[in-house]
Design a protein around this motif. Structure first.
Motif, mmCIF file in Angstrom:
data_model
loop_
_atom_site.group_PDB
_atom_site.id
_atom_site.type_symbol
_atom_site.label_atom_id
_atom_site.label_comp_id
_atom_site.label_asym_id
_atom_site.label_seq_id
_atom_site.Cartn_x
_atom_site.Cartn_y
_atom_site.Cartn_z
ATOM 1 N N ASN A 157 -71.256 55.629 59.821
ATOM 2 C CA ASN A 157 -70.493 55.211 61.005
ATOM 3 C C ASN A 157 -70.347 53.693 61.058
ATOM 4 O OD1 ASN A 157 -69.998 57.784 62.047
ATOM 5 N ND2 ASN A 157 -71.946 57.821 63.130
ATOM 6 N N LEU A 158 -71.433 52.991 60.774
ATOM 7 C CA LEU A 158 -71.390 51.524 60.791
ATOM 8 C C LEU A 158 -70.469 50.988 59.693
ATOM 9 C CD1 LEU A 158 -75.154 50.740 61.444
ATOM 10 C CD2 LEU A 158 -73.263 50.344 63.023
ATOM 11 N N LEU A 159 -70.540 51.584 58.521
ATOM 12 C CA LEU A 159 -69.681 51.146 57.417
ATOM 13 C C LEU A 159 -68.208 51.397 57.742
ATOM 14 C CD1 LEU A 159 -71.822 52.396 54.398
ATOM 15 C CD2 LEU A 159 -71.400 50.016 55.046
ATOM 16 N N THR A 160 -67.921 52.514 58.370
ATOM 17 C CA THR A 160 -66.547 52.824 58.762
ATOM 18 C C THR A 160 -66.048 51.830 59.794
ATOM 19 O OG1 THR A 160 -66.833 55.163 58.293
ATOM 20 C CG2 THR A 160 -65.048 54.578 59.797
ATOM 21 N N ILE A 219 -62.682 44.739 59.705
ATOM 22 C CA ILE A 219 -62.153 43.874 58.656
ATOM 23 C C ILE A 219 -60.640 44.071 58.518
ATOM 24 C CG2 ILE A 219 -62.147 43.487 56.148
ATOM 25 C CD1 ILE A 219 -65.204 44.045 56.254
ATOM 26 N N ALA A 220 -60.190 45.320 58.571
ATOM 27 C CA ALA A 220 -58.751 45.596 58.467
ATOM 28 C C ALA A 220 -57.993 44.991 59.644
ATOM 29 C CB ALA A 220 -58.515 47.099 58.405
ATOM 30 N N GLU A 221 -58.574 45.074 60.831
ATOM 31 C CA GLU A 221 -57.915 44.507 62.003
ATOM 32 C C GLU A 221 -57.838 42.988 61.919
ATOM 33 O OE1 GLU A 221 -57.902 45.203 66.814
ATOM 34 O OE2 GLU A 221 -59.194 46.394 65.525
ATOM 35 N N LEU A 222 -58.917 42.363 61.460
ATOM 36 C CA LEU A 222 -58.903 40.909 61.285
ATOM 37 C C LEU A 222 -57.875 40.503 60.229
ATOM 38 C CD1 LEU A 222 -62.723 40.177 61.457
ATOM 39 C CD2 LEU A 222 -60.976 39.250 62.999
ATOM 40 N N GLU A 228 -67.743 38.355 65.871
ATOM 41 C CA GLU A 228 -69.103 38.561 66.375
ATOM 42 C C GLU A 228 -69.555 39.999 66.119
ATOM 43 O OE1 GLU A 228 -68.724 37.356 70.448
ATOM 44 O OE2 GLU A 228 -68.786 35.225 69.946
ATOM 45 N N GLU A 229 -68.664 40.956 66.346
ATOM 46 C CA GLU A 229 -68.992 42.354 66.074
ATOM 47 C C GLU A 229 -69.262 42.564 64.591
ATOM 48 O OE1 GLU A 229 -67.241 46.895 66.567
ATOM 49 O OE2 GLU A 229 -66.028 45.215 67.287
ATOM 50 N N LEU A 230 -68.471 41.936 63.741
ATOM 51 C CA LEU A 230 -68.655 42.049 62.297
ATOM 52 C C LEU A 230 -70.038 41.543 61.881
ATOM 53 C CD1 LEU A 230 -67.389 42.801 59.570
ATOM 54 C CD2 LEU A 230 -66.402 40.503 59.512
#
Length: 74
Positions: free
Chosen positions: A6-9, A15-18, A50-52
Motif C-alpha cells: 500500500n505504501l509503495l503504491t 511521484i506521478a502526481e508531482l 512532505e508526504e513523499l
C-alpha cells in the motif's frame, strides 16, 4: 495487499502526481483565486513532497535493515 505494498503504491501515485505538476511548460501551476475560491498549487506541491518523505521513512521501516556492499577502486 500488505502495508508495504500500500505504501509503495501511494508513493508511486505521489511521484506521478508531482511529475505531472512539473511537466507543465511554465514549471508548474501558480496559485490563484477565482470567485472567492483559493487554489494553492504551491502549498499542495509542498504537501506532496512532505508526504513523499514520510512514505519513504515508513517504507524503510517496514523493509527492515539492509546490508550493502561497496567496492572501492584505487
Amino acid at each position: 495487499m500488505s502495508d508495504l505494498e500500500n505504501l509503495l503504491t501511494r508513493r508511486s501515485n505521489v511521484i506521478a502526481e508531482l511529475a505531472a505538476m512539473h511537466s507543465a511548460a511554465s514549471g508548474g501551476k501558480p496559485s490563484y483565486s477565482i470567485d472567492g475560491q483559493e487554489v494553492d498549487h504551491v502549498a499542495y506541491r509542498k504537501s506532496l513532497y512532505e508526504e513523499l518523505a514520510q512514505l519513504n521513512q515508513q517504507i524503510a521501516i517496514l523493509q527492515g535493515p539492509c546490508e550493502g556492499q561497496s567496492l572501492g577502486v584505487t
